[in-house]
Design a protein around this motif. Sequence first.
Motif, short mmCIF file in Angstrom:
data_model
loop_
_atom_site.label_atom_id
_atom_site.label_comp_id
_atom_site.label_asym_id
_atom_site.label_seq_id
_atom_site.Cartn_x
_atom_site.Cartn_y
_atom_site.Cartn_z
N PRO A 262 0.80 -1.24 0.00
CA PRO A 262 0.00 0.00 0.00
C PRO A 262 0.82 1.28 0.00
N VAL A 265 0.14 4.32 -2.31
CA VAL A 265 -0.78 5.43 -2.07
C VAL A 265 -0.09 6.77 -2.24
N ARG A 343 -6.84 11.06 -9.95
CA ARG A 343 -6.44 10.90 -8.54
C ARG A 343 -7.46 10.08 -7.74
N LEU A 347 -6.76 6.38 -5.86
CA LEU A 347 -6.98 6.18 -4.42
C LEU A 347 -7.94 5.05 -4.15
N VAL A 350 -6.03 1.86 -4.55
CA VAL A 350 -5.14 1.59 -3.42
C VAL A 350 -5.89 0.81 -2.34
N GLY A 351 -7.19 1.08 -2.20
CA GLY A 351 -7.99 0.35 -1.22
C GLY A 351 -7.97 -1.15 -1.45
#
Length: 390
Positions: A262, A265, A343, A347, A350-351
């Motif tokens: 992660p 991020v 963006r 994001l 990334v979760g």
Amino acid sequence: MIAIFSLAAGPQWLGLLTAATWLPWLVIGIPAGVIVDRSSPRTVMIIANLVTMAALATVPVAALVDRLSLPQLVLVALVTGCCIVFFRSAYPGLVATLVPPGHLESANSRLYGSQSTAEMAGPGIAGAITQLGSAALGMLAQLIGLAASTVCLVALSRVERHVIHEPGSVRRRVADGFGSVFGDPVLRNMTVAGGMANFGLTGIMTVLLLFLTAELGLPPGGAGAVLTVGMAGGIAGAAAAPALSRILGSARLLRTTQALQPVVVLVPLAGAGAAGWAVVTAAWFALAFVTVGGNVVRSSWLQRYVQPGLLARSITVSQLINYGTMPLAALVSGALGANLGLRPTMLIMVGAVLVAAIWLNSGPLRGRRALPNARTAPHRAAAAEPRPSN
């Protein structure tokens, strides 16, 4: 780069191109594993290389006569994606027949290191060629690399050891492949975690180049340079993996590398300018380090853990999940990028990477120092099948 700088592709086209690359894992992955397990891995890899070269060669030719189009790139991506399925299904078996079990980590370290070197050099070369001339001409460097790979594979004809495979129906062999993965708690946990992580990472990579150029203001050569320096982490991770595995233990190292993914991020959080470019480069370096390092450990263990005559099928079943999520991620990322922006899309992706890290670290590897040994693993579905001899 061809799609973006030569044909002005947007997020949705980039999603479609990425999906076309990985869709073959869903369509032909399992049959390919059956074929590879009954064939010479070296021969399969040579044929895959030759077909890939033929498909890629159409791109600069079409560009020279001003006929290059986005639908052609999608078709080329589909063809080369099919070849990748066969190539990647075959090479672990080839390595396992050439390298003694005790040296697999060292061998895979060199293989992943050379792969990372190629991935490191590729974006920089492509970016430079794009700025100097046509992005399509950058395909020539890839063709040269494939030709060199084919020559090396041909040279292995004298040292390849062939595995004697047990007879059986296609249905039985496919069932054995699924049983070897989903009947084993460790393999099942790794496979699901890999699918979730690849969903997130593919979603990020689908729009990454567009993000670097459109949001961070990097020229093509600069974007290529950022990715090139970042991918140096893959070389470092491959080189460090054998030693780290001995120090930490293979299971601990695998959990740690997954937990650190992660860090990506930082990429969508970066701003424009030199500071933002540095953040992206550092984050990409760290991501490549832990991802390639984990792949070295995982691949080496899998080559010891799974019987040689079952290896390709086990790999393609795992990759059906690992890579099967990638076309979906590319399409979702392309659609989100076009509607929400780059963006927010990154994001969200990334979760998925974070969920994958939690899943692996809370599974059967939790608390273990080393990955299970093939001779003592109680859950292997194919344990009753006679082990083929070399």
